[in-house]
Design an enzyme around this catalytic site. Structure first.
Site, PDB file in Angstrom:
ATOM      1  N   SER A 134       0.832  -1.198   0.000  1.00 19.59           N
ATOM      2  CA  SER A 134       0.000   0.000   0.000  1.00 19.59           C
ATOM      3  C   SER A 134       0.872   1.256   0.000  1.00 19.59           C
ATOM      4  CB  SER A 134      -0.976  -0.058   1.174  1.00 19.59           C
ATOM      5  OG  SER A 134      -1.998   0.893   1.039  1.00 19.59           O
ATOM      6  N   GLU A 175     -10.269  -3.363  -5.584  1.00 18.14           N
ATOM      7  CA  GLU A 175      -9.670  -2.280  -4.818  1.00 18.14           C
ATOM      8  C   GLU A 175      -9.533  -1.038  -5.685  1.00 18.14           C
ATOM      9  OE1 GLU A 175      -5.492  -2.492  -3.754  1.00 18.14           O
ATOM     10  OE2 GLU A 175      -5.405  -4.541  -4.516  1.00 18.14           O
ATOM     11  N   HIS A 181      -7.684  -5.304  -1.224  1.00 17.26           N
ATOM     12  CA  HIS A 181      -6.418  -4.622  -0.972  1.00 17.26           C
ATOM     13  C   HIS A 181      -5.505  -5.453  -0.069  1.00 17.26           C
ATOM     14  CE1 HIS A 181      -3.852  -1.113  -0.746  1.00 17.26           C
ATOM     15  NE2 HIS A 181      -3.917  -1.103   0.576  1.00 17.26           N
TER      16      HIS A 181
END
Length: 293
Positions: A139, A233, A263
């Site tokens: 991320s 996502e 995610h």
């Protein structure tokens, strides 16, 4: 991924609430992720790396040459080396390569570019000590990993053997089409809460700064990259745009896209076959890059 596995994964997630303070966000994130068991074969030891707090993630038998520098996710606002250890440990176990997870500074108390300075300082110490490094980040940590390589290149440091980017956030200007088109599919994020995090992180910096949004950067000369992302996502296109840009600039890049996966779906290893397969692929990539380097 079966429909049952997909729904089980979705049921464990909920979209982040807007308007919570960073401390409230961190408490909620830590409640979910900071005390997850790492396995009886894992020991974490506090250390510093380039003057930055970190955790050595010792997995029994993981003594191959090289090191995984793990940069945790959390939208640049939440997370820690301990939450990063949740993925650093299985990657170390599968690859046999030792790992260290970094506690880089977080926004809004320490906005851009504090996290990059920390990651670069840690990376510099590893390189200058003669270590072969693969950077891994999920991320925001994926975006930070890219920015660290770009900053290292600018300083003339040797680049890592490779990097693994898990659902990387590469565009904090939020220009990716999937930011809207995948909003109903994403069980975790919305444009609104990503915008809130971006505002905390940027603190007035242009969102198109190449170290804040490395999808806009000159990527020429970067080492081989492996990107993994799910289709459920809003950051899907942050990965797809990165891959296209890297390919245009002759960077060796591989992409795993998992249909229906949320995610950083690798967190569901043991419950979702695709998560285990993705970690196995990432571990093979790490080993091959260190062997080649």
């Amino acid at each position: 991924m079966s429909a049952e596995e997909r729904e089980a994964a979705r049921s464990m997630m909920q979209k982040a609430e807007l308007g919570r303070t960073p401390d409230e966000q961190r408490a909620g994130f830590d409640e979910l992720f900071a005390s997850r068991p790492l396995g009886d074969d894992v020991k974490v030891v506090e250390r510093t790396l380039g003057g930055v707090p970190a955790l050595d993630v010792h997995v029994d038998g993981a003594d191959a040459d090289g090191v995984i520098l793990y940069l945790h996710g959390g939208s640049y606002v939440v997370g820690s080396a301990r939450t990063g250890a949740n993925l650093a440990a299985p990657l170390s176990r599968r690859s046999g390569v030792p790992a260290v997870a970094l506690d880089y500074r977080l926004a809004p108390e320490h906005p851009f570019p504090a996290g990059i300075h920390d990651a670069l300082a840690a990376y510099r110490e590893l390189v200058e000590s003669g270590q072969k490094v693969v950077i891994v980040g999920d991320s925001a940590g994926g975006g930070l990993g890219l920015a660290t390589m770009i900053a290292a290149r600018a300083e003339g440091l040797a680049l890592p053997a490779g990097a693994v980017l898990l659902s990387p956030w590469t565009d904090v200007s939020l220009k990716s089409p999937s930011m809207d088109s995948r909003g109903d599919d994403d069980p975790l994020f919305s444009r609104a809460n990503m915008a809130e995090s971006a505002e905390f992180y940027l603190s007035g910096t242009s969102p198109q700064n190449e170290l804040a949004s490395p999808v806009f950067a000159d990527l020429k000369g970067l080492p081989p990259l492996l990107v993994q992302v799910g289709t459920a996502e809003i950051l899907l296109d942050d990965s797809l745009r990165l891959v296209a840009r890297a390919a245009e600039q002759d960077v060796d890049i591989s992409l795993d896209v998992i249909a229906g996966a949320p995610h950083v779906f690798q967190y569901f290893a043991g419950a979702m076959a695709e998560a285990d397969e993705a970690l196995d692929h990432a571990a093979t990539f790490i080993k091959s890059r260190l062997a080649a380097g």
